[in-house]
Design a protein around this motif. Structure first.
Motif, PDB file in Angstrom:
ATOM      1  N   LYS A   1      43.955   9.420 -88.672  1.00  0.00           N
ATOM      2  CA  LYS A   1      44.593   8.100 -88.482  1.00  0.00           C
ATOM      3  C   LYS A   1      45.493   7.583 -89.647  1.00  0.00           C
ATOM      4  O   LYS A   1      45.328   7.875 -90.805  1.00  0.00           O
ATOM      5  N   PHE A   2      46.438   6.946 -89.071  1.00  0.00           N
ATOM      6  CA  PHE A   2      47.642   6.500 -90.174  1.00  0.00           C
ATOM      7  C   PHE A   2      48.082   5.181 -89.987  1.00  0.00           C
ATOM      8  O   PHE A   2      48.054   4.807 -88.596  1.00  0.00           O
ATOM      9  N   ARG A   3      47.984   4.364 -90.697  1.00  0.00           N
ATOM     10  CA  ARG A   3      48.738   2.955 -90.682  1.00  0.00           C
ATOM     11  C   ARG A   3      49.962   2.663 -91.055  1.00  0.00           C
ATOM     12  O   ARG A   3      50.238   3.276 -92.502  1.00  0.00           O
ATOM     13  N   ILE A   4      50.737   1.820 -90.810  1.00  0.00           N
ATOM     14  CA  ILE A   4      52.217   1.646 -91.466  1.00  0.00           C
ATOM     15  C   ILE A   4      52.149   0.077 -91.460  1.00  0.00           C
ATOM     16  O   ILE A   4      52.509  -0.673 -90.812  1.00  0.00           O
ATOM     17  N   PRO A   5      51.993  -0.427 -92.944  1.00  0.00           N
ATOM     18  CA  PRO A   5      51.689  -2.011 -92.977  1.00  0.00           C
ATOM     19  C   PRO A   5      53.061  -2.629 -92.776  1.00  0.00           C
ATOM     20  O   PRO A   5      53.161  -3.858 -92.752  1.00  0.00           O
ATOM     21  N   ALA A   6      54.193  -2.063 -93.074  1.00  0.00           N
ATOM     22  CA  ALA A   6      55.351  -2.740 -93.342  1.00  0.00           C
ATOM     23  C   ALA A   6      55.801  -3.185 -92.002  1.00  0.00           C
ATOM     24  O   ALA A   6      56.808  -4.016 -91.994  1.00  0.00           O
ATOM     25  N   ILE A   7      55.376  -3.119 -90.779  1.00  0.00           N
ATOM     26  CA  ILE A   7      55.897  -3.526 -89.734  1.00  0.00           C
ATOM     27  C   ILE A   7      55.261  -4.795 -89.277  1.00  0.00           C
ATOM     28  O   ILE A   7      53.885  -4.401 -88.962  1.00  0.00           O
ATOM     29  N   PRO A   8      55.989  -5.865 -88.788  1.00  0.00           N
ATOM     30  CA  PRO A   8      55.188  -7.189 -88.303  1.00  0.00           C
ATOM     31  C   PRO A   8      54.943  -6.898 -87.028  1.00  0.00           C
ATOM     32  O   PRO A   8      55.427  -6.315 -86.339  1.00  0.00           O
ATOM     33  N   THR A   9      53.785  -7.677 -86.681  1.00  0.00           N
ATOM     34  CA  THR A   9      53.113  -7.405 -85.437  1.00  0.00           C
ATOM     35  C   THR A   9      52.574  -8.753 -84.815  1.00  0.00           C
ATOM     36  O   THR A   9      51.384  -8.852 -84.669  1.00  0.00           O
ATOM     37  N   PRO A  10      53.509  -9.561 -84.606  1.00  0.00           N
ATOM     38  CA  PRO A  10      53.253 -10.837 -83.817  1.00  0.00           C
ATOM     39  C   PRO A  10      52.863 -10.526 -82.254  1.00  0.00           C
ATOM     40  O   PRO A  10      52.907  -9.449 -82.041  1.00  0.00           O
ATOM     41  N   PRO A  11      52.351 -11.351 -81.466  1.00  0.00           N
ATOM     42  CA  PRO A  11      52.157 -11.423 -80.324  1.00  0.00           C
ATOM     43  C   PRO A  11      53.290 -11.023 -79.568  1.00  0.00           C
ATOM     44  O   PRO A  11      54.652 -11.295 -79.757  1.00  0.00           O
ATOM     45  N   ASP A  12      53.133 -10.155 -78.295  1.00  0.00           N
ATOM     46  CA  ASP A  12      54.030  -9.935 -77.286  1.00  0.00           C
ATOM     47  C   ASP A  12      55.218  -9.167 -77.897  1.00  0.00           C
ATOM     48  O   ASP A  12      56.438  -9.379 -77.758  1.00  0.00           O
ATOM     49  N   LYS A  13      55.100  -8.387 -78.851  1.00  0.00           N
ATOM     50  CA  LYS A  13      56.061  -7.287 -79.365  1.00  0.00           C
ATOM     51  C   LYS A  13      55.868  -6.109 -79.229  1.00  0.00           C
ATOM     52  O   LYS A  13      54.626  -5.594 -79.093  1.00  0.00           O
ATOM     53  N   THR A  14      56.907  -5.401 -79.097  1.00  0.00           N
ATOM     54  CA  THR A  14      56.805  -3.794 -78.636  1.00  0.00           C
ATOM     55  C   THR A  14      57.831  -3.111 -79.664  1.00  0.00           C
ATOM     56  O   THR A  14      58.743  -3.515 -80.238  1.00  0.00           O
ATOM     57  N   GLY A  15      57.423  -1.730 -79.827  1.00  0.00           N
ATOM     58  CA  GLY A  15      58.340  -0.992 -80.627  1.00  0.00           C
ATOM     59  C   GLY A  15      58.052   0.445 -80.405  1.00  0.00           C
ATOM     60  O   GLY A  15      57.159   0.924 -79.569  1.00  0.00           O
ATOM     61  N   GLN A  16      58.838   1.466 -81.201  1.00  0.00           N
ATOM     62  CA  GLN A  16      58.310   2.852 -81.131  1.00  0.00           C
ATOM     63  C   GLN A  16      58.555   3.375 -82.326  1.00  0.00           C
ATOM     64  O   GLN A  16      59.277   3.134 -83.454  1.00  0.00           O
ATOM     65  N   LEU A  17      58.063   4.632 -82.716  1.00  0.00           N
ATOM     66  CA  LEU A  17      58.014   5.439 -83.720  1.00  0.00           C
ATOM     67  C   LEU A  17      58.165   6.894 -83.372  1.00  0.00           C
ATOM     68  O   LEU A  17      57.666   7.215 -82.254  1.00  0.00           O
ATOM     69  N   VAL A  18      58.791   7.737 -84.146  1.00  0.00           N
ATOM     70  CA  VAL A  18      58.873   9.232 -83.726  1.00  0.00           C
ATOM     71  C   VAL A  18      57.987   9.786 -85.015  1.00  0.00           C
ATOM     72  O   VAL A  18      58.233   9.487 -86.299  1.00  0.00           O
ATOM     73  N   VAL A  19      57.169  10.621 -84.659  1.00  0.00           N
ATOM     74  CA  VAL A  19      56.161  11.250 -85.754  1.00  0.00           C
ATOM     75  C   VAL A  19      56.356  12.690 -85.316  1.00  0.00           C
ATOM     76  O   VAL A  19      56.233  13.197 -84.296  1.00  0.00           O
ATOM     77  N   GLU A  20      56.284  13.480 -86.597  1.00  0.00           N
ATOM     78  CA  GLU A  20      56.324  14.833 -86.540  1.00  0.00           C
ATOM     79  C   GLU A  20      55.310  14.819 -87.614  1.00  0.00           C
ATOM     80  O   GLU A  20      54.967  14.474 -88.679  1.00  0.00           O
ATOM     81  N   THR A  21      54.495  16.152 -87.107  1.00  0.00           N
ATOM     82  CA  THR A  21      53.330  16.426 -87.944  1.00  0.00           C
ATOM     83  C   THR A  21      52.739  17.819 -88.194  1.00  0.00           C
ATOM     84  O   THR A  21      53.470  18.679 -87.449  1.00  0.00           O
ATOM     85  N   ALA A  22      52.085  18.153 -89.119  1.00  0.00           N
ATOM     86  CA  ALA A  22      51.651  19.546 -89.705  1.00  0.00           C
ATOM     87  C   ALA A  22      50.646  19.515 -89.877  1.00  0.00           C
ATOM     88  O   ALA A  22      50.006  18.633 -90.881  1.00  0.00           O
ATOM     89  N   ALA A  23      49.406  20.449 -89.630  1.00  0.00           N
ATOM     90  CA  ALA A  23      48.214  20.809 -90.024  1.00  0.00           C
ATOM     91  C   ALA A  23      48.082  21.042 -91.298  1.00  0.00           C
ATOM     92  O   ALA A  23      47.126  20.851 -92.042  1.00  0.00           O
TER      93      ALA A  23
END
Length: 544
Positions: A175-197
């Motif tokens: 699990k991971f959090r990104i605190p820099a993105i504001p999250t007011p009501p009725d807001k949408t967005g997208q992120l691109v995530v690449e992972t390695a075990a």
């Protein structure tokens, strides 16, 4: 007979040499050592490792791992042995199946033994790159954007709308959090995530994470009529965590109590009769972060000011009350006992009791009787309401609003009847034109009159008197474009737009002369004035 050894016999008995015993003991000890060394010969087991390619658990007298390699496909790469694990020296792709080969070595002082060096062979697969648990997540309002992986990741690249970052957590995380993105009501967005075990694996293909926050909190209002009170149910679009109904205000205010009836609903129960039938009510609920907050963090975007109209009472019950109080030319008699309490009267507003209407007067004009339609809000009922409003000092509009209902019930309980009686005007345009004024069962005035000329005819049909002046200046422009100004027109009773029954001096009466009004000789208009009231019906009939 006993044999006694002689001196010559004892010389032939010999003891084993000491050195021989020493050699035998040494051989025995060496054999035991070799046997023990063989039993504890170097060995190892391969297991999973949260960081390395594999874990090497050394057994027996094993002290180190040497010559470790990883063979996959047509390639062979060296592995480093450190921290009890085998680590690749280059980046590997996920889900690669290969063979680990290594030499397990015991203590150096046993290098002369052939089994002090053991070969290790194991099949190892590189772990699968962690995938997003869900490509669409809902973020609680005001919280950090976060996502979950199906398995822990040791390395991530996160690409946002304006920047990207490489994340190397101290321990693999799912699990991971990104605190820099504001999250007011009725807001949408997208992120691109690449992972390695593992930190030495190549990153996965880009995975798109769509996120959204909860919508703005909204509310709906349902108004139900109770007997005798009124209920207001406020339902929010999400379960509520914090609310202060004491800060919610009604206009007009009434006493009552708020109760939480479900996770997202609150019910207001008004005391007594509430606002009354037909009332226009406004409810104010403060918005913003200090107002109502839902469990998901959503809140009202702005302060809510919602209006609603309380259900109106029964038209049939309106007929009954106005008839009982003498504002209609009919009587009403209940089938059962009379309603003598406020609670009974309030209940009857919505559930009229059974009863019978009868004409109050034997000689009621046929044209007036034709207007009667019980349970229908027509011109007869409107005129009765207007008369009642005028008598009780209410705004005269013919609409049975909450004040009309409240006053009707109060007058009925106090037996306060109509003080003016009931009047009706019948105008005939059949020549000679006449006006008949009927009052409380009798014709009290019959007079010649003048109606409108063809260019400005009098309104035909039935209308209630809505405005009265003892004297008025009438002015304007006639249909021929000629201005007129008639000061001091007496005994004016408007019933349809600009048409009124009033006095006016003419040389003769009985034919069309006016601009739409019904003109009477001034003396007769004075008589009519005393019988006409607000709500008096005026019926104008064309020539027959």
């Amino acid at each position: 007979m006993t044999n006694v050894p002689t001196q010559s016999t004892s010389r032939h008995i010999h003891r084993s040499p000491l050195w021989l015993w020493i050699v035998l003991v040494a051989i025995f000890l060496v054999g035991c050592g070799i046997t023990a060394a063989y039993v504890e010969r170097p060995s190892a087991t391969v297991g999973p490792n949260p960081d390395a390619l594999a874990t090497i658990d050394l057994n027996g007298m094993a002290t180190q791992v040497t010559n470790a390699t990883y063979e996959f496909g047509t390639r062979t790469i060296p592995l480093q042995w450190k921290k009890d694990g085998l680590w690749p020296t280059i980046a590997l792709r996920p889900r690669v199946v290969g063979v680990v080969r290594a030499t397990i070595t015991g203590p150096s002082w046993l290098d002369w033994l052939p089994f002090n060096h053991q070969a290790l062979v194991a099949v190892v697969r590189t772990p699968t790159n962690p995938a997003l648990l869900s490509p669409l997540v809902t973020i609680p309002i005001g919280h950090s954007v976060s996502f979950a992986l199906r398995s822990p990741a040791a390395l991530m690249r996160i690409v946002g709308p304006v920047s990207s970052q490489i994340v190397k957590p101290s321990v693999p995380v799912s699990k991971f959090r990104i605190p820099a993105i504001p999250t007011p009501p009725d807001k949408t967005g997208q992120l691109v995530v690449e992972t390695a075990a593992r930190p030495w694996e190549t990153l996965s293909r880009p995975q798109v994470l769509h996120w959204k926050t909860a919508n703005w909190l909204t509310s709906t209002i349902h108004v139900g009529t109770g007997e005798p009170t009124t209920q207001v149910v406020v339902t929010f679009s999400a379960p509520v965590q914090h609310a202060s109904p004491a800060q919610w205000t009604f206009s007009p205010p009434v006493p009552g109590t708020w109760t939480r009836t479900s996770p997202s609903s609150f019910t207001f129960q008004a005391s007594g009769s509430g606002w009354g039938p037909g009332a226009l009510v406004s409810l104010k609920i403060p918005g913003g972060t200090s107002g109502v907050r839902a469990i998901d963090g959503s809140y009202l975007a702005t302060t809510i000011r919602q209006q609603f109209t309380v259900a109106n009472g029964s038209v049939l019950r309106l007929d009954q009350l106005l008839a009982e109080l003498g504002y209609l030319p009919l009587n009403w008699t209940p089938t059962g006992s009379h309603l003598t309490t406020l609670a009974e009267q309030d209940s009857a507003i919505y559930s009229p009791p059974p009863g019978t209407f009868t004409w109050r007067y034997n000689d009621t004009p046929a044209s007036l009787m034709a207007l009667w339609q019980p349970g229908v809000y027509n011109v007869m009922l409107k005129g009765a309401v207007m008369h009642f409003e005028r008598v009780n000092g209410l705004a005269v509009d013919g609409i049975a609003g909450p004040k009309v209902w409240t006053t009707l019930v109060a007058d009925r309980l106090a037996d306060k009847s109509n003080p003016n009686g009931y009047s009706y005007i019948h105008v005939s345009e059949t020549l000679p034109e006449t006006l008949q004024l009927w009052y409380n069962g009798k014709i009290v005035l019959t007079s010649l009159c003048n109606t409108g000329i063809p260019q400005s005819p009098t309104y035909l049909g039935t209308s209630p008197v809505y405005l009265r002046y003892q004297s008025q200046t009438m002015s304007g422009i006639n249909p021929f474009g000629v201005p007129y100004n008639d000061p001091g027109v007496p005994w004016v009773n408007y019933f349809a737009g600009g048409d009124a029954v009033h006095g006016f001096p003419r040389a003769a009466y009985g034919f069309p002369q006016s601009l739409g009004c019904v003109e009477l000789p001034i003396a007769n208009a004075a008589i009519a004035w005393n019988y006409i009231h607000y709500g008096t019906l005026v019926s104008v009939f064309p020539p027959s």
